[in-house]
Motif scaffolding. Sequence first.
Motif, PDB file in Angstrom:
ATOM      1  N   MET A  49     -26.410  17.029 -40.315  1.00  0.00           N
ATOM      2  CA  MET A  49     -26.067  15.813 -39.126  1.00  0.00           C
ATOM      3  C   MET A  49     -25.521  16.679 -38.081  1.00  0.00           C
ATOM      4  SD  MET A  49     -24.926  12.576 -40.865  1.00  0.00           S
ATOM      5  CE  MET A  49     -24.325  10.924 -40.100  1.00  0.00           C
ATOM      6  N   SER A  50     -25.485  15.563 -36.985  1.00  0.00           N
ATOM      7  CA  SER A  50     -24.576  15.805 -35.833  1.00  0.00           C
ATOM      8  C   SER A  50     -23.008  14.364 -36.104  1.00  0.00           C
ATOM      9  CB  SER A  50     -25.257  15.289 -34.356  1.00  0.00           C
ATOM     10  OG  SER A  50     -25.700  13.693 -34.916  1.00  0.00           O
ATOM     11  N   ASP A  51     -22.369  15.704 -35.389  1.00  0.00           N
ATOM     12  CA  ASP A  51     -20.844  14.596 -35.466  1.00  0.00           C
ATOM     13  C   ASP A  51     -21.054  13.509 -34.161  1.00  0.00           C
ATOM     14  OD1 ASP A  51     -18.801  13.650 -35.363  1.00  0.00           O
ATOM     15  OD2 ASP A  51     -17.175  15.521 -36.234  1.00  0.00           O
ATOM     16  N   ARG A  52     -20.946  12.462 -33.849  1.00  0.00           N
ATOM     17  CA  ARG A  52     -21.608  12.412 -32.701  1.00  0.00           C
ATOM     18  C   ARG A  52     -20.125  10.977 -31.781  1.00  0.00           C
ATOM     19  NH1 ARG A  52     -26.471   7.300 -33.831  1.00  0.00           N
ATOM     20  NH2 ARG A  52     -27.814   9.218 -34.411  1.00  0.00           N
ATOM     21  N   TYR A  53     -18.656  11.548 -32.633  1.00  0.00           N
ATOM     22  CA  TYR A  53     -17.689  11.251 -32.707  1.00  0.00           C
ATOM     23  C   TYR A  53     -17.628  12.541 -31.516  1.00  0.00           C
ATOM     24  CZ  TYR A  53     -12.691  10.396 -32.091  1.00  0.00           C
ATOM     25  OH  TYR A  53     -11.279   9.774 -32.184  1.00  0.00           O
ATOM     26  N   GLN A  54     -17.765  13.679 -32.433  1.00  0.00           N
ATOM     27  CA  GLN A  54     -17.174  14.889 -31.594  1.00  0.00           C
ATOM     28  C   GLN A  54     -17.637  14.676 -30.394  1.00  0.00           C
ATOM     29  OE1 GLN A  54     -18.812  18.663 -33.232  1.00  0.00           O
ATOM     30  NE2 GLN A  54     -16.609  19.869 -33.360  1.00  0.00           N
ATOM     31  N   GLN A  55     -19.169  14.904 -30.645  1.00  0.00           N
ATOM     32  CA  GLN A  55     -19.703  14.989 -29.160  1.00  0.00           C
ATOM     33  C   GLN A  55     -20.075  14.450 -28.346  1.00  0.00           C
ATOM     34  OE1 GLN A  55     -23.610  14.260 -30.707  1.00  0.00           O
ATOM     35  NE2 GLN A  55     -24.496  16.118 -31.184  1.00  0.00           N
ATOM     36  N   PHE A  56     -18.871  12.781 -28.160  1.00  0.00           N
ATOM     37  CA  PHE A  56     -18.096  11.601 -26.965  1.00  0.00           C
ATOM     38  C   PHE A  56     -17.314  11.976 -26.740  1.00  0.00           C
ATOM     39  CE2 PHE A  56     -15.157   8.095 -26.871  1.00  0.00           C
ATOM     40  CZ  PHE A  56     -15.934   7.398 -25.018  1.00  0.00           C
ATOM     41  N   VAL A  57     -16.084  12.620 -27.759  1.00  0.00           N
ATOM     42  CA  VAL A  57     -14.587  12.641 -27.235  1.00  0.00           C
ATOM     43  C   VAL A  57     -14.523  13.928 -26.595  1.00  0.00           C
ATOM     44  CG1 VAL A  57     -13.797  11.342 -28.795  1.00  0.00           C
ATOM     45  CG2 VAL A  57     -13.794  13.753 -29.437  1.00  0.00           C
ATOM     46  N   ASN A  58     -15.890  15.077 -26.379  1.00  0.00           N
ATOM     47  CA  ASN A  58     -15.539  16.624 -26.157  1.00  0.00           C
ATOM     48  C   ASN A  58     -16.922  15.508 -24.658  1.00  0.00           C
ATOM     49  OD1 ASN A  58     -14.597  18.776 -26.962  1.00  0.00           O
ATOM     50  ND2 ASN A  58     -15.313  17.654 -28.716  1.00  0.00           N
ATOM     51  N   SER A  59     -17.790  14.605 -24.469  1.00  0.00           N
ATOM     52  CA  SER A  59     -17.911  14.198 -23.185  1.00  0.00           C
ATOM     53  C   SER A  59     -17.350  13.983 -22.021  1.00  0.00           C
ATOM     54  CB  SER A  59     -19.257  12.964 -23.351  1.00  0.00           C
ATOM     55  OG  SER A  59     -18.342  12.111 -23.171  1.00  0.00           O
ATOM     56  N   PHE A  60     -17.606  13.929 -20.643  1.00  0.00           N
ATOM     57  CA  PHE A  60     -16.904  13.683 -19.519  1.00  0.00           C
ATOM     58  C   PHE A  60     -16.173  12.097 -19.564  1.00  0.00           C
ATOM     59  CE2 PHE A  60     -16.037  11.532 -15.393  1.00  0.00           C
ATOM     60  CZ  PHE A  60     -15.156  12.643 -14.735  1.00  0.00           C
ATOM     61  N   LEU A  61     -16.615  10.983 -20.257  1.00  0.00           N
ATOM     62  CA  LEU A  61     -16.221  10.181 -20.175  1.00  0.00           C
ATOM     63  C   LEU A  61     -15.021  10.323 -21.548  1.00  0.00           C
ATOM     64  CD1 LEU A  61     -15.838   6.650 -19.545  1.00  0.00           C
ATOM     65  CD2 LEU A  61     -17.987   6.577 -21.275  1.00  0.00           C
ATOM     66  N   GLY A  62     -15.687  10.946 -22.118  1.00  0.00           N
ATOM     67  CA  GLY A  62     -14.830  10.458 -23.609  1.00  0.00           C
ATOM     68  C   GLY A  62     -13.169  11.638 -23.521  1.00  0.00           C
ATOM     69  N   LYS A  63     -13.734  12.771 -22.768  1.00  0.00           N
ATOM     70  CA  LYS A  63     -11.891  13.473 -22.440  1.00  0.00           C
ATOM     71  C   LYS A  63     -11.646  12.705 -21.292  1.00  0.00           C
ATOM     72  CE  LYS A  63     -14.666  18.419 -22.427  1.00  0.00           C
ATOM     73  NZ  LYS A  63     -14.933  19.381 -21.381  1.00  0.00           N
ATOM     74  N   GLN A  64     -11.802  11.518 -20.590  1.00  0.00           N
ATOM     75  CA  GLN A  64     -11.015  10.572 -19.817  1.00  0.00           C
ATOM     76  C   GLN A  64     -10.039   9.744 -20.634  1.00  0.00           C
ATOM     77  OE1 GLN A  64     -10.534  11.672 -16.746  1.00  0.00           O
ATOM     78  NE2 GLN A  64     -12.554  13.568 -17.398  1.00  0.00           N
ATOM     79  N   ILE A  65     -11.331   9.604 -21.728  1.00  0.00           N
ATOM     80  CA  ILE A  65     -10.304   8.236 -22.969  1.00  0.00           C
ATOM     81  C   ILE A  65      -9.238   8.285 -24.085  1.00  0.00           C
ATOM     82  CG2 ILE A  65     -11.278   6.438 -23.831  1.00  0.00           C
ATOM     83  CD1 ILE A  65     -13.542   6.230 -22.501  1.00  0.00           C
ATOM     84  N   ALA A  66     -10.641  10.077 -24.816  1.00  0.00           N
ATOM     85  CA  ALA A  66      -9.528   9.963 -25.508  1.00  0.00           C
ATOM     86  C   ALA A  66      -7.987  10.026 -25.560  1.00  0.00           C
ATOM     87  CB  ALA A  66     -10.346  11.336 -26.562  1.00  0.00           C
ATOM     88  N   PRO A  67      -7.343  10.804 -24.949  1.00  0.00           N
ATOM     89  CA  PRO A  67      -6.342  10.737 -24.809  1.00  0.00           C
ATOM     90  C   PRO A  67      -5.396  10.052 -24.493  1.00  0.00           C
ATOM     91  CG  PRO A  67      -7.249  12.996 -23.178  1.00  0.00           C
ATOM     92  CD  PRO A  67      -8.726  12.168 -23.815  1.00  0.00           C
ATOM     93  N   ARG A  68      -5.643   8.827 -23.791  1.00  0.00           N
ATOM     94  CA  ARG A  68      -5.183   7.246 -23.286  1.00  0.00           C
ATOM     95  C   ARG A  68      -4.700   6.854 -23.973  1.00  0.00           C
ATOM     96  NH1 ARG A  68      -8.244   6.655 -17.348  1.00  0.00           N
ATOM     97  NH2 ARG A  68      -7.673   8.374 -16.606  1.00  0.00           N
ATOM     98  N   VAL A  69      -5.777   6.689 -25.281  1.00  0.00           N
ATOM     99  CA  VAL A  69      -6.111   6.104 -26.542  1.00  0.00           C
ATOM    100  C   VAL A  69      -4.887   6.494 -27.427  1.00  0.00           C
ATOM    101  CG1 VAL A  69      -7.488   3.642 -25.888  1.00  0.00           C
ATOM    102  CG2 VAL A  69      -7.942   6.657 -26.510  1.00  0.00           C
ATOM    103  N   GLY A  70      -5.087   7.791 -27.692  1.00  0.00           N
ATOM    104  CA  GLY A  70      -4.339   8.757 -28.455  1.00  0.00           C
ATOM    105  C   GLY A  70      -5.167   9.206 -29.275  1.00  0.00           C
ATOM    106  N   LEU A  71      -6.760   8.929 -28.868  1.00  0.00           N
ATOM    107  CA  LEU A  71      -7.785   9.762 -30.179  1.00  0.00           C
ATOM    108  C   LEU A  71      -8.234  10.673 -30.474  1.00  0.00           C
ATOM    109  CD1 LEU A  71     -11.171   7.467 -28.912  1.00  0.00           C
ATOM    110  CD2 LEU A  71      -9.730   6.563 -31.004  1.00  0.00           C
ATOM    111  N   PRO A  72      -7.317  11.402 -31.446  1.00  0.00           N
ATOM    112  CA  PRO A  72      -8.347  13.038 -31.827  1.00  0.00           C
ATOM    113  C   PRO A  72      -9.542  13.441 -31.275  1.00  0.00           C
ATOM    114  CG  PRO A  72      -8.653  11.335 -34.015  1.00  0.00           C
ATOM    115  CD  PRO A  72      -8.487  10.539 -33.043  1.00  0.00           C
ATOM    116  N   GLN A  73      -9.039  14.577 -30.837  1.00  0.00           N
ATOM    117  CA  GLN A  73     -10.469  15.788 -30.208  1.00  0.00           C
ATOM    118  C   GLN A  73     -10.663  16.660 -30.698  1.00  0.00           C
ATOM    119  OE1 GLN A  73      -7.740  14.829 -26.141  1.00  0.00           O
ATOM    120  NE2 GLN A  73      -9.891  14.997 -25.218  1.00  0.00           N
TER     121      GLN A  73
END
Length: 471
Positions: free
Chosen positions: A1-25
Amino acid sequence: MSDRYQQFVNSFLGKQIAPRVGLPQPPFLKRHRPGAPVVDGPVLLGQADGGRLGPAVSRVLAVIGAETWTAEGPLRDGAAEAGLSPKIWSGATGGDQRFQALVFDATGISSAAELAQLHAFFQPVARRVRPSGRVVVLGTTPELVPGTGAAKASARVAQRALEGFTRSLGKEIGKGSTVQLVYVAPDADDQIESTLRFLLSPKSAFVSGQVVRISQSGRKPDLNWTEPLKGKVALVTGASRGIGEAIAETLARDGAHVVGLDIEPLADDLKKVTDRIGGSAITFDVTAQDAPAELAAKLKADHGGVDIVVHNAGITRDKLLANMKPEVWAQVIAVNLEAPERITRELLKQKAINPEGRIIGVASIAGVAGNRGQTNYGTSKAGVIGFVDAFAAEVAKQQLTINAVAPGFIETKMTAAIPLTIREAGRRMSSLGQGGLPIDVAETIAWYASPGSAGVNGNTVRVCGQSLIGA
């Protein structure tokens, strides 16, 4: 089963958003690829004053073709004859040099004050480890440190302190990197190659914060490291799907003829697996009273015995203890604990396990930390750890080893059925911030199974990404 959260935070958009809001990457982990080198990048090698493992480590790094660096020039006592010509790295002049692995021989540390050498080596390079990098600290088994009186006690204290260092560093290092401690008995310097190959390679992608103990076996066979199990026969119970299927495939990749075992209702699935890997399939109810004797006889008759026994078959029947019927308790204990013990005793009694054999149990993090609604399962898996402890000395006398893996959150069909919020918590509550894959458990078992792992006996290694739950 794919980890969609992991895929998102490693995408171009996710890499911009995650650090700003303190999401684990959680990063994507580097895993083994056929033909790849053991270590794909520079290794920095250090040694505490009085360390004894430098020559042995040097030889392993030379054999695997590692690009090796040291902070103080060639290591003393053996680097040259090992064929190691290290480059010199200095924190002051090292530029932007980064390392795929850091290896530190801490066997010379014999007092609390000398633990400062850990800081001196690691502090300048803590941020220079590449993504999916490896850190390995080598110490002396605390109970076996040489000396007498107060000096021996101080050395034992200092060596035990290494566990806190490596587990803490594992929670700091980030970027999918792992940290391990390997205790090597004073006379077991020649037994470290198999373990270093595993822990430095992508095969150990989901193993972190672990302590491995290596003892002297008196045996060091010449190996084909591409197919270390060639000519071996491996029994894998519960081999029709999930982790068991991955174990069967990985042992076959390493050259073993795999005898897959499962229950009759899963016979078709089992045969697909064993046909694909060129193995054999047998169906047994491992809890049947006559199963151990029949299995031992069949292995001897069809294969002349067995070299590797993997007790993977297991079930869950989850209920709160207050709601659990006696038969539900008994089913789990019978499959997960009683069957491996009974089968092992019978195989040993009938001498069905060949010399240099390997016995491997599959425990669980539930046996370490416990889980709500799993008193039966947690009991059975803690029992598997006890099974390893109880049998280790006995099987060593017969030139065999016994070890266990304790998987944490592994992405399987079973975990895919867990409610979303619980599944996400299971994935994120580790230093690596994600679930593991069945191949991660299988690679750890393949390391145990290797003829080169004769000094690895009585260990339980968690394949859990250094889960934050439990010890």
